[in-house]
Design a protein around this motif. Sequence first.
Motif, PDB file in Angstrom:
ATOM      1  N   LYS A   1     -12.433 -18.320  14.827  1.00 16.66           N
ATOM      2  CA  LYS A   1     -11.364 -17.760  14.910  1.00 16.66           C
ATOM      3  C   LYS A   1      -9.739 -18.474  15.835  1.00 16.66           C
ATOM      4  O   LYS A   1      -9.833 -18.570  16.801  1.00 16.66           O
ATOM      5  CB  LYS A   1     -11.189 -16.036  14.794  1.00 16.66           C
ATOM      6  CG  LYS A   1     -10.503 -15.611  14.121  1.00 16.66           C
ATOM      7  CD  LYS A   1     -10.230 -14.522  13.989  1.00 16.66           C
ATOM      8  CE  LYS A   1      -9.106 -13.425  14.449  1.00 16.66           C
ATOM      9  NZ  LYS A   1      -9.238 -12.042  14.355  1.00 16.66           N
ATOM     10  N   GLY A   2      -8.804 -18.995  14.425  1.00 16.85           N
ATOM     11  CA  GLY A   2      -7.759 -18.994  15.462  1.00 16.85           C
ATOM     12  C   GLY A   2      -7.738 -21.276  16.132  1.00 16.85           C
ATOM     13  O   GLY A   2      -6.751 -21.450  16.526  1.00 16.85           O
ATOM     14  N   GLN A   3      -9.045 -21.773  16.067  1.00 21.69           N
ATOM     15  CA  GLN A   3      -9.134 -23.386  16.674  1.00 21.69           C
ATOM     16  C   GLN A   3      -8.671 -23.758  15.294  1.00 21.69           C
ATOM     17  O   GLN A   3      -8.314 -23.456  14.594  1.00 21.69           O
ATOM     18  CB  GLN A   3     -10.719 -23.241  16.729  1.00 21.69           C
ATOM     19  CG  GLN A   3     -11.073 -22.339  18.088  1.00 21.69           C
ATOM     20  CD  GLN A   3     -12.745 -23.038  18.362  1.00 21.69           C
ATOM     21  OE1 GLN A   3     -12.274 -24.688  17.990  1.00 21.69           O
ATOM     22  NE2 GLN A   3     -13.262 -22.510  18.700  1.00 21.69           N
TER      23      GLN A   3
ATOM     24  N   LEU B   1      -4.478 -23.356   3.048  1.00 20.20           N
ATOM     25  CA  LEU B   1      -5.521 -22.217   3.360  1.00 20.20           C
ATOM     26  C   LEU B   1      -6.061 -22.748   4.890  1.00 20.20           C
ATOM     27  O   LEU B   1      -7.602 -22.420   5.331  1.00 20.20           O
ATOM     28  CB  LEU B   1      -6.881 -23.232   2.636  1.00 20.20           C
ATOM     29  CG  LEU B   1      -7.022 -23.981   1.330  1.00 20.20           C
ATOM     30  CD1 LEU B   1      -8.896 -24.944   1.041  1.00 20.20           C
ATOM     31  CD2 LEU B   1      -6.941 -22.368   0.228  1.00 20.20           C
ATOM     32  N   ALA B   2      -4.950 -22.131   5.467  1.00 20.28           N
ATOM     33  CA  ALA B   2      -4.628 -22.154   6.427  1.00 20.28           C
ATOM     34  C   ALA B   2      -5.574 -20.714   7.410  1.00 20.28           C
ATOM     35  O   ALA B   2      -4.950 -19.665   6.654  1.00 20.28           O
ATOM     36  CB  ALA B   2      -3.473 -22.607   7.203  1.00 20.28           C
ATOM     37  N   GLY B   3      -5.216 -20.656   8.045  1.00 17.07           N
ATOM     38  CA  GLY B   3      -5.626 -18.930   9.250  1.00 17.07           C
ATOM     39  C   GLY B   3      -6.978 -18.172   8.418  1.00 17.07           C
ATOM     40  O   GLY B   3      -8.009 -18.519   8.021  1.00 17.07           O
TER      41      GLY B   3
ATOM     42  N   VAL C   1     -11.770 -29.139   2.021  1.00 16.95           N
ATOM     43  CA  VAL C   1     -10.831 -28.363   3.026  1.00 16.95           C
ATOM     44  C   VAL C   1     -12.206 -26.983   3.355  1.00 16.95           C
ATOM     45  O   VAL C   1     -12.366 -26.241   4.067  1.00 16.95           O
ATOM     46  CB  VAL C   1      -8.921 -27.775   2.533  1.00 16.95           C
ATOM     47  CG1 VAL C   1      -9.002 -26.438   3.597  1.00 16.95           C
ATOM     48  CG2 VAL C   1      -8.501 -29.246   3.403  1.00 16.95           C
ATOM     49  N   SER C   2     -11.820 -27.125   2.118  1.00 13.35           N
ATOM     50  CA  SER C   2     -13.104 -25.778   1.112  1.00 13.35           C
ATOM     51  C   SER C   2     -14.243 -25.721   2.087  1.00 13.35           C
ATOM     52  O   SER C   2     -14.448 -25.184   2.957  1.00 13.35           O
ATOM     53  CB  SER C   2     -13.030 -25.527   0.396  1.00 13.35           C
ATOM     54  OG  SER C   2     -14.112 -24.145  -0.391  1.00 13.35           O
TER      55      SER C   2
ATOM     56  N   GLY D   1     -11.230 -19.034   9.654  1.00  9.88           N
ATOM     57  CA  GLY D   1      -9.955 -18.700  10.488  1.00  9.88           C
ATOM     58  C   GLY D   1      -9.901 -19.887  11.026  1.00  9.88           C
ATOM     59  O   GLY D   1      -8.559 -19.649  12.166  1.00  9.88           O
ATOM     60  N   VAL D   2      -9.887 -20.774  10.703  1.00  8.97           N
ATOM     61  CA  VAL D   2      -9.881 -22.297  11.525  1.00  8.97           C
ATOM     62  C   VAL D   2      -8.259 -22.866  10.730  1.00  8.97           C
ATOM     63  O   VAL D   2      -7.916 -22.493   9.600  1.00  8.97           O
ATOM     64  CB  VAL D   2     -10.404 -23.406  11.752  1.00  8.97           C
ATOM     65  CG1 VAL D   2     -11.687 -22.439  12.327  1.00  8.97           C
ATOM     66  CG2 VAL D   2     -10.933 -23.202   9.995  1.00  8.97           C
ATOM     67  N   ASN D   3      -7.171 -23.232  11.369  1.00 10.61           N
ATOM     68  CA  ASN D   3      -6.315 -24.243  10.800  1.00 10.61           C
ATOM     69  C   ASN D   3      -6.735 -25.578  11.050  1.00 10.61           C
ATOM     70  O   ASN D   3      -7.397 -26.467  11.747  1.00 10.61           O
ATOM     71  CB  ASN D   3      -5.698 -24.671  12.043  1.00 10.61           C
ATOM     72  CG  ASN D   3      -4.664 -22.795  12.005  1.00 10.61           C
ATOM     73  OD1 ASN D   3      -4.793 -22.658  11.004  1.00 10.61           O
ATOM     74  ND2 ASN D   3      -4.238 -22.338  12.708  1.00 10.61           N
ATOM     75  N   PHE D   4      -6.336 -26.467   9.971  1.00 12.19           N
ATOM     76  CA  PHE D   4      -6.899 -27.714   9.818  1.00 12.19           C
ATOM     77  C   PHE D   4      -5.399 -28.305  10.379  1.00 12.19           C
ATOM     78  O   PHE D   4      -3.889 -28.443   9.295  1.00 12.19           O
ATOM     79  CB  PHE D   4      -7.068 -28.183   8.289  1.00 12.19           C
ATOM     80  CG  PHE D   4      -8.510 -27.258   7.891  1.00 12.19           C
ATOM     81  CD1 PHE D   4      -9.005 -26.004   7.331  1.00 12.19           C
ATOM     82  CD2 PHE D   4      -9.833 -27.854   8.115  1.00 12.19           C
ATOM     83  CE1 PHE D   4      -9.225 -25.446   6.985  1.00 12.19           C
ATOM     84  CE2 PHE D   4     -10.841 -26.701   7.844  1.00 12.19           C
ATOM     85  CZ  PHE D   4     -10.813 -26.161   7.340  1.00 12.19           C
TER      86      PHE D   4
END
Lengths: 434, 430, 329
Positions: A47-49, A81-83, A341-342, A89-92
């Motif tokens: 999460k959050g990475q 699709l962030a967070g 991304v998915s 729960g990651v950001n890209f």
Amino acid sequence: MKFALKAVTASVVLLTSGLVFAQAAKPAAKPAAAAAPTVAAAPSETKGQTVKIAMIEGLSGAFANVGQNQLKSYQFVAERLAGAKNPAGVNFEFVAFDNKGSPQEALNQLKAAIDQGFRYVTQGNSSAVAGALSDAISKHNERNPGKEVVYLNYAAVDPALTNERCSFWHFRLDADTSMKMEALTSFVKDEAKVKSVYLINQNYAHGQQVAKYFKEGIARKRPDVKIVGEDLHPIAQVKDFSPYVAKIKAAGADAIVTGNWGTDMTLLVKALNDAGMKLPLYAYYAGVSGTPTALAQGKDMNVSQVAISHSNFTGELRQLRNDFKTKFNDDYYTFQTYLAVSMLAQGVANAKSIDPVKVAFAMEDMTFKGISGEAKMRKSDHQLQQHIYISKWTKATAKDPYSEENTGFNFAVVKALEPYVSSTPTSCQMKRPS
Amino acid sequence: MSNSIVKFKPLNIGRILVWGFFALVLLLAPLLFTSSLSHTMLSQMGIFIIICLSYNILLGQGGMLSFGHAVYSGLGAFMAIHTLNMISSGTLPLPVSLVPIVGGLAGLVFAAIFGSVTVKKAGTPFAMITLGIGELIWAMSLMFPGFFGGEGGVSGNRVTGSSPFGITFGPQIQLYYLIALYTFVCTALMFALTRTPLGRMLNAVRDNPERVEFVGYDTQRVRYIAFMIAGFFAGIGGALAALNFEIVTSENVSGPRSGVFLLFTFLGGATFFFGAIIGGILSVLAFVLFSELTKAWLLYLGLLFLFMVMYAPGGFASLIMMNLRVVSYGKFKPLIGKYCVLFVSGVVALLGLAAMVEMIYHMQLNQALGEGLTFLNIGLNVKSAASWGGAVAVMLVGSLIFEFTRRKFAVQWSTIQEFIENEIKRKESL
Amino acid sequence: MGHLRAPFFLLNIDMEFFTNSLLNGISYGLLLFMLSSGLTLIFSMMGVLNFAHASFYMLGAFFAYTITQFLGFWVALFIAPLVVGIVGAGFERYFLRKVHPFGHVPELLITFGLAFILLELVQLVWGRASLDYRIPAALDGPLFTLFGTQFPKYRAFMMFVALMMLLSIWLLLTRTRIGLVIQAALTHPETAQALGHNVPRVFMLVFGGGAALAGLAGVIGGNAFVTEPGMAATVGSIIFVVVVVGGLGSLGGALLASLLIGVVQTFAVGIDASLVGAAASLGVAVTSSTFGYELLSLKVSQVAPIMPYLFMVLILIFRPKGLLGTREG
């Protein structure tokens, strides 16, 4: 002395203009802040990475506009699709590296990306570049354990990449040429009006494969359909397609199949228009930048496309397309960016880590949310299995109002084929790391 | 009577120093620049140095403008990658370090074949024939996938065959030292060529072909041999490229690739031997680093080329040599100030232009990311007149000062050149 | 429809295909002539082989697109070539003239640099995507239908413009005073200058005129084919072939070569014969395991688009003056 005075005056003038310039300039606009993750379903380890992906694509030169469009597509999807909006729960973060359309330059950029600490790489325009990247990444991973890189191929459709040249680190998100032809021939099987087909393609691996797989497929499913002619023309060299159109006419075909793209596709369409030919045309890349405009210039053209997407998805994807159009005044047509991304998000969630090796093992044999329902990454060759659509160039309606390149037309679904229909066998002997 | 001949040949200290320095730079460069990107760039510089030097045999020394040089380096590369694959499959027990020689021989053979028809003419027809052959080969490269590998090209693995002394060429640094060795040897050989009678006759053919015929040499034969030698070294460079990237595609024989060789050899300086070395280094820097800096890099490159052709047709090498000559006559001091002002004002004008170009590109490509962009840590806004006005103002001011100083500089420069010419005449009459 | 069969080469010509191909070939050839006439003119007058000629073609198409947005196609037809001509004349005056004393190689190189820069400037101003530059409605649609295939009005318009161009150049060079001065300056520039004519100005006009011709070709060709920054590169090599095959410096040669290349290329597309087929008709079986099968199995239709380059290399080897050329390099 005189010179010194002039130099002083010059510097003063320079300085003042520079100061005026700097003061008058407004500070750069800050991008909108991403939504804060709130879903508890995301594993705590991830999460959050931020997952950083290097997009090594042709961003200058002949096909720059396609590459730029795809970069915007990736960045747009990453934002959407962030967070909290993805299961990990990651950001890209997508960063672009310009390979100028050349395999050798792509290898340079790969080195640069690896130097800068990227562990995920994505690319798709040009199977030549894809092949070079896939080989180079396999060699790099073998020679540098602990610094492995995963490669997400979103558009290079040469079947070799999941057959003779398959690699554990390569994942393909688009359907390859054999799969698309499998789908097309299944569709043509039910079209009683089609009895003689003319194949016109570019004379290189892609075009030759389109011709080969179509012939194989149609021989199995409708042996009564005759191939009345076949042409392989040099890629990007033909300015005038009218002689080819004359040939098609002389051969008496009632349908045309082509894998042409770019100017070859546009000029073929123009020549067909000029000659007044209304034969059904089955194409691969009818929706790519520039071709819809050429299609619109003809009157009532009968063009169908075989692809993993179409113009009229509903729900989240429709919203995405419309918002993209509003923001960039350009069409979102590379749906594989959403798939990438998915898939990555699901892989990270399943592996509970953003380490590429773990994620790669998690991603193979994985089912995740695709664009047409669930998509499955096949373990044996890392080829994504998903729906394929036959869609036709139709006037936009109230129910499906999307307008490709502002022409007032879009590609409406004629037939949706289940994943098993287009699934083709593989000869891949994949070597997995321990 | 005893026949004793006394031979005395002084040691050419200058030459030893220069070559020693060159060897030292080749040895130490990867230790100074340690990132993996730097190593691959240094490897590519070595490759381009060899190819640009081979091109200069034609352009600078022979006066033959060729638009199809990539054919020979590319065909050398293809032969090399096929050889590599043959080594991998065990059919050819050749050490990987000798693969470049195979490439060179391939370049030599193809140059012999195509050269026999190409060198029949000189000047513009020669350029046109090389262009035609280049286009032909490139078009054919997509038609014969067996040899050329089609769109995907041919790939190979350099970690193969025997590994003497445990050198596998897997790590980039090992490959770099192999390339450095070949670069040093090839440069030395090509320099030696300029000192042989053949090299001198080639220069004569460039300057006055009619007179060469009168002296008794066949111009066509001289050109033909030079063409083959250039093809040989181009093949070596191409083969090293095949080893470096482990893939060869039709792009290696394409017209734009030939154009790159032409452009950078000319920019580096066709009239001096070391000009091609400068050109080779610049080409890699431009393609890998400069292109990442700005999207408009091709525009700047084109402008640089244009101004070089107009004002310094001898390239960077000639600029360096002219200034060194001025230094050697002790007349450089008055120019230093003007050079500084020219440099600063030129950079300022360029920055103004660059700001405008970046803003235009931003409008075209990145509109979605908002109206603002940062240029050199200054925030700019494509919609604000102040940004545009400021950029235009900076550019105008810079150009005005540049032009103003340039006129003064030109006057002073011609005075110095006159002085130098008089000195030379005076020394000759001594 | 008559069928002619020549069994040895497996040629299968029927009237429909023949007439359509002939018309297409001639119209394509005339377009090539429009493009290469300016190049030949510049070369025969100044000895400069203008590498940026295809870039002027591209400029003409892009200017025409922009002008059409505001003032319509017919205005663009006259204004765009003028603007391109001014750009060309300006380039000659301020840049080309400076390198003239250095010889032919620097002249070639500077036009090479110009081609580069024009491409980048066009991409800067108009972007990298292809533009929707359309045929005007009045010229859209078929002119007549021959044997079931339509022949577009626009193609006929292109042929008309090309012939007009040929006629006007010929008239200009042989019947007007300025034309005679140009011809004199070609062979005896010093004498012409001694007689009081402004030879440098003549050169500037010729270069501008050549560029304007290329620009006109761009206005006409840009909407028939694709208008995009890559159009200069695709067309550039073909026009060099035409000029070299026709003879460096000969307008008649350029016409002959463009028609020849246009017609041969168009017909070649329809010929599916290959050496394998020829061997088979002689009774020799060639299979995929035969050495050189790839080369032998190439059909004439696959080779058609690179035939111009083959012609060029052959002409340069056997008849370097070109078909109707008067000067050699």
